[in-house]
Write an enzyme that holds these catalytic residues in place. Structure first.
Site, PDB file in Angstrom:
ATOM      1  N   LYS A  73       0.803  -1.229   0.000  1.00  0.00           N
ATOM      2  CA  LYS A  73       0.000   0.000   0.000  1.00  0.00           C
ATOM      3  C   LYS A  73       0.843   1.289   0.000  1.00  0.00           C
ATOM      4  CE  LYS A  73      -4.335  -1.570   2.076  1.00  0.00           C
ATOM      5  NZ  LYS A  73      -5.351  -1.299   3.098  1.00  0.00           N
ATOM      6  N   ASP A 109     -10.241   3.327   1.480  1.00  0.00           N
ATOM      7  CA  ASP A 109     -10.493   2.949   2.889  1.00  0.00           C
ATOM      8  C   ASP A 109     -10.996   4.161   3.670  1.00  0.00           C
ATOM      9  OD1 ASP A 109      -9.641   0.328   2.644  1.00  0.00           O
ATOM     10  OD2 ASP A 109      -7.561   0.796   3.135  1.00  0.00           O
TER      11      ASP A 109
END
Ligand code: ATR
Length: 281
Positions: A73, A109
């Protein structure tokens, strides 16, 4: 289900290591199928030292978009052409779209978490929130809560240097919001509109960091763990009649956000949710 794959079929995917257990392929393929979008979503297992080649491959193959999960990520960011400012603040990208050869990264997210709070009828605006954890996920939650206008966020982490670092960094990004690294005692004794567990405590064992039976009032409780679907923290909240939510909703809504980012179509939430429920229940 669209039966045939041909030259027009778009390919999406997820890169991670490991990636075998990801729920995203089932969720997104169901969504493509429901909306009759000629596309497929596949998991790609990419070892940490292969991220650069993987991104080159994605460009060369013309893959339309992809999700990024652990451990890529952060490292993926340097290989992209553009990264959304909020994802840069968080230091993590979990969704990339290929726009005519340009790879554009964002972090769903953040919005996904805030959207999931609607399931509790909870709006972070002007609320006092306690956040347990200061890891990768915590950063996205913190950005989401701060962006949504929380008035005060207390962060508590086992390793206090990490929560202190978050306090310093995010106070600079969001100067109007009180963001403080605090010891567990402070979380225990504070009246909070929302308590969020973003640590892994409760995932492998029936443990809790905070005993809701012994602490001051918490009006809502969220645990971002979704497997088990009810951690001890959520069980306690349920028994005390505190509105609570597990991490499945965040998983769902980050997926909806990603789907919409790629396709510009409203995500078929119910279908995606049904698939996720089947996987955990
Ligand atoms: P993720 O990307 O999923 O957030 P991470 O960055 O490894 O994963 O963060 C895990 C979080 O869970 C951290 O806040 C970690 O605390 P430390 O920073 O002190 O390691 C927290 N955590 C994990 N196990 C814990 C435990 N047994 N007690 C308290 N906190 C724990």
């Amino acid at each position: 289900m669209i039966e045939k794959i041909n030259g027009n079929t778009k390919i999406y995917g997820i890169i991670g290591y490991p990636v075998k257990h990801s729920f995203s392929p089932i969720m997104h393929n169901a969504a493509f199928s429901e909306l009759k979008v000629d596309a497929r979503y596949v998991p790609f297992c990419v070892k940490p030292d292969k991220i650069s080649q993987a991104i080159e491959g994605i460009r060369a193959l013309g893959i339309s978009g992809f999700n990024v999960t652990i451990p890529h990520k952060s490292s993926v960011m340097e290989y992209l052409d553009e990264v959304a400012p909020i994802a840069r603040k968080v230091g993590a990208v979990n969704t990339v779209k290929n726009l005519n050869g340009r790879l554009i990264g964002t972090n769903t997210d953040i919005l996904g978490f805030v959207r999931s709070l609607k399931e509790l009828n909870f709006n972070p605006l002007n609320k006092k929130i306690g956040l347990l954890g200061a890891g990768g996920s915590s950063r996205a939650l913190l950005a989401g809560l701060a962006n949504a206008g929380a008035s005060e966020i207390l962060i508590c982490n086992r390793t206090m240097e990490r929560s202190k670092k978050l306090e310093l960094e995010f106070s600079r990004f969001f100067p109007k919001i009180k963001i403080k690294s605090v010891p567990l005692k402070k979380i225990n004794e504070s009246h909070l509109d929302l308590l969020v567990n973003s640590t892994s405590v409760g995932m492998l064992d029936d443990e809790i960091l905070i005993d809701l039976n012994l602490c001051s009032k918490k009006k809502h409780v969220v645990d971002i763990i979704y497997n088990p679907s009810q951690t001890k923290l959520l069980r306690q909240a349920e028994n005390l009649g505190i509105p609570n939510l597990n991490g499945l909703s965040m998983l769902l809504y980050q997926g909806c956000e990603a789907f919409e980012f790629w396709t510009n179509l409203p995500a078929p939430k119910q279908i995606m949710q049904k698939q996720l429920f089947k996987l955990v229940n």
